[in-house]
Design an enzyme around this catalytic site. Structure first.
Site, PDB file in Angstrom:
ATOM      1  N   GLY A  19       0.816  -1.224   0.000  1.00 20.69           N
ATOM      2  CA  GLY A  19       0.000   0.000   0.000  1.00 20.69           C
ATOM      3  C   GLY A  19       0.844   1.265   0.000  1.00 20.69           C
ATOM      4  O   GLY A  19       0.530   2.235   0.692  1.00 20.69           O
ATOM      5  N   SER A  21       1.640   3.420  -2.547  1.00 20.12           N
ATOM      6  CA  SER A  21       1.488   4.469  -3.564  1.00 20.12           C
ATOM      7  C   SER A  21       0.210   5.275  -3.353  1.00 20.12           C
ATOM      8  O   SER A  21      -0.854   4.904  -3.839  1.00 20.12           O
ATOM      9  CB  SER A  21       1.471   3.840  -4.963  1.00 20.12           C
ATOM     10  OG  SER A  21       2.778   3.661  -5.424  1.00 20.12           O
ATOM     11  N   GLU A 161       8.583  10.454 -14.032  1.00 17.19           N
ATOM     12  CA  GLU A 161       8.092   9.065 -13.959  1.00 17.19           C
ATOM     13  C   GLU A 161       8.313   8.327 -15.275  1.00 17.19           C
ATOM     14  O   GLU A 161       7.682   7.298 -15.539  1.00 17.19           O
ATOM     15  CB  GLU A 161       6.620   9.065 -13.557  1.00 17.19           C
ATOM     16  CG  GLU A 161       6.355   9.729 -12.206  1.00 17.19           C
ATOM     17  CD  GLU A 161       6.489   8.795 -10.998  1.00 17.19           C
ATOM     18  OE1 GLU A 161       6.104   7.627 -11.106  1.00 17.19           O
ATOM     19  OE2 GLU A 161       6.975   9.262  -9.942  1.00 17.19           O
ATOM     20  N   HIS A 229      -0.716   8.160 -13.313  1.00 14.57           N
ATOM     21  CA  HIS A 229       0.147   8.350 -14.490  1.00 14.57           C
ATOM     22  C   HIS A 229      -0.764   8.580 -15.691  1.00 14.57           C
ATOM     23  O   HIS A 229      -1.866   8.007 -15.762  1.00 14.57           O
ATOM     24  CB  HIS A 229       0.992   7.095 -14.786  1.00 14.57           C
ATOM     25  CG  HIS A 229       2.102   6.848 -13.821  1.00 14.57           C
ATOM     26  ND1 HIS A 229       2.388   5.592 -13.320  1.00 14.57           N
ATOM     27  CD2 HIS A 229       3.009   7.678 -13.274  1.00 14.57           C
ATOM     28  CE1 HIS A 229       3.427   5.669 -12.505  1.00 14.57           C
ATOM     29  NE2 HIS A 229       3.826   6.928 -12.459  1.00 14.57           N
ATOM     30  N   ASP A 231      -0.507   7.242 -18.488  1.00 13.92           N
ATOM     31  CA  ASP A 231      -0.762   5.995 -19.243  1.00 13.92           C
ATOM     32  C   ASP A 231      -1.904   5.169 -18.642  1.00 13.92           C
ATOM     33  O   ASP A 231      -2.214   4.078 -19.127  1.00 13.92           O
ATOM     34  CB  ASP A 231       0.518   5.163 -19.428  1.00 13.92           C
ATOM     35  CG  ASP A 231       1.034   4.512 -18.151  1.00 13.92           C
ATOM     36  OD1 ASP A 231       0.405   4.653 -17.091  1.00 13.92           O
ATOM     37  OD2 ASP A 231       2.096   3.846 -18.226  1.00 13.92           O
ATOM     38  N   CYS A 347       2.121  -0.756 -18.102  1.00 13.15           N
ATOM     39  CA  CYS A 347       3.068  -0.375 -17.047  1.00 13.15           C
ATOM     40  C   CYS A 347       4.267  -1.306 -17.039  1.00 13.15           C
ATOM     41  O   CYS A 347       5.372  -0.917 -16.662  1.00 13.15           O
ATOM     42  CB  CYS A 347       2.434  -0.482 -15.665  1.00 13.15           C
ATOM     43  SG  CYS A 347       1.031   0.579 -15.411  1.00 13.15           S
TER      44      CYS A 347
END
Ligand code: SUG
Length: 416
Positions: A19, A21, A161, A229, A231, A347
């Site tokens: 956990g 992020s 990133e 992000h 993406d 990713c």
């Protein structure tokens, strides 16, 4: 011959759910779950097999040495003595998400005709901020040929990133492209991880043509909705930009800028009333690999199986494929162990446009090598890791042994 090679991060033996992020809903909601490193790595290898079987060139990066004792030493502690939150940060297998390894500008985009890579500093998240030295060592080895220029990270505090916030439009991978850097602006509950100054610095280092380089702001509502992000809400391939309606802060201006810089663009936008932002994030519809299939097969979308299980998403995709859209094939893959930490098919890979002959062959996959990697994983990767296990010296020894076995098999012991 320049071609797109996808380098997947092999999922490391320390894979666990901590956990870590903030702003990544999957990571937060799976905190404390028991992970399955062996199954996770085998899922990742199956994805590589799947893409290789489509005729797509495939490479890989090896896991980093975890727990990161030298990093803990800079904090005055050790894997045994560290407080639990620091220990978990040292243990993270987060380098599996290779889209965050670096930003890549293919040779045709750069004034010096080299393919440039800048390793991402990942400074926003403590558990990712110590990835770059190990990643840089691999990039320097894999891309040692003079066809490449590998750059050190942008300094803190300018968060970077890597390719997760970078897209490229072009008529074909080997042709000059328009590079789009998508940055966020902080201030909300969840952090914006990509800083505009970092993106601009990378564009300068990569010697990009300012006329073919765009800086576009990620929408606050997407970031605050869990799209940590870009993406997670947009992906580009050749002349196609596949995006959610909410991806950019000023949608009309963003689309206009993109059309002006690359008039041949085909923007495939999914409206929020067809697929809500929460459904897009839950299913990772956009965290797909949009790939050009060999032999004129059009484009395929390598989606996580979660996309098939989310009715609004699957209905939209089936309607698109049945119509005249550029995506001709839907290709679901099971990467559930990574998905539970917020990492979908896109990713897990870094795209590098290069001549495969210029890449160190030790990082290039073929079916045989993937079988051999599977054997090492099956023999050495832990079956399960619970949070409490991270304190176990025996498990530390096991995951180090597992990684060493892989490096030795791949003739990459130099990375130890
Ligand atoms: O940085 N998850 C990663 C997921 C990265 C996904 N990458 C792209 N979108 N390109 C992250 O948030 C979770 C680790 C944990 O909680 O144990 C994590 O780091």
């Amino acid at each position: 011959m320049l071609t797109e090679i996808n380098f997947d991060g092999i999922i490391g033996p320390s894979h666990n759910y901590a956990g870590l992020s903030r702003g990544n809903i999957a990571s937060a909601s799976h905190a404390g779950d028991v992970s399955q490193p062996r199954a996770a790595a085998l899922q990742g290898i199956d994805k590589m097999r799947h893409n290789l079987a489509l005729g797509l060139p495939q490479g890989f990066f090896v896991p980093l040495d975890r727990p990161d004792a030298p990093w803990l030493a800079t904090l005055g502690t050790t894997p045994e003595a560290a407080e639990p939150h620091l220990r978990a940060q040292a243990w993270s297998a987060s380098s599996m998400w290779a889209a965050n390894a670096a930003t890549v500008s293919p040779a045709p985009d750069s004034a010096d005709g080299k393919c440039h890579l800048t390793v991402a500093n990942l400074v926003t998240m403590p558990h990712r901020s110590h990835e770059w030295p190990g990643t840089l060592a691999q990039l320097r080895l894999a891309f040692a040929n003079p066809a490449f220029a590998v750059h050190a990270p942008i300094p803190a505090p300018f968060g970077d990133e890597g390719a997760a916030n970078h897209m490229r439009l072009c008529s074909g991978h080997g042709a000059p492209g328009v590079e789009i850097f998508v940055y966020g602006v902080g201030g909300g509950r969840f952090p914006a991880r990509q800083h505009l100054d970092a993106s601009k610095a990378i564009a300068r280092h990569h010697r990009l043509d300012p006329w073919r380089t765009l800086f576009i702001r990620q929408s606050d509502s997407a970031i605050q909705g869990g799209a940590f992000h870009n993406d997670v809400v947009a992906v580009a391939n050749e002349h196609v930009l596949f995006t959610h309606e909410t991806a950019f802060e000023d949608r009309e201006a963003a689309h206009a800028k993109i059309r002006a810089a690359f008039p041949a663009v085909e923007i495939v936008e999914v409206p929020a009333d067809a697929v809500s932002l929460p459904d897009a994030i839950k299913s990772y519809l956009f965290n797909a690999q949009l790939v050009s299939l060999p032999d004129g097969g059009g484009m395929g979308l390598v989606v996580p199986t979660e996309a098939r299980e989310t009715p609004a998403v699957w209905n939209w995709l089936e309607a698109h494929v049945a119509g005249n859209g550029p995506i001709r094939r839907l290709l679901p893959v099971d990467v559930r162990q990574s998905m539970a930490n917020g990492g979908g098919p896109a990713c897990l890979r870094l795209r590098v446009v290069a001549d495969p002959a210029t890449v160190d062959p030790r990082f290039i996959a073929d079916a045989d090598k993937l079988d051999r990697i599977s054997e090492v994983v099956t023999r050495h990767w832990p079956e399960a890791i619970a949070s409490a296990d991270l304190a176990s010296p025996a498990l530390v020894a096991d995951v180090r042994r597992a990684r060493t076995a892989l490096l030795e098999m791949l003739d990459l012991a130099a990375l130890n």
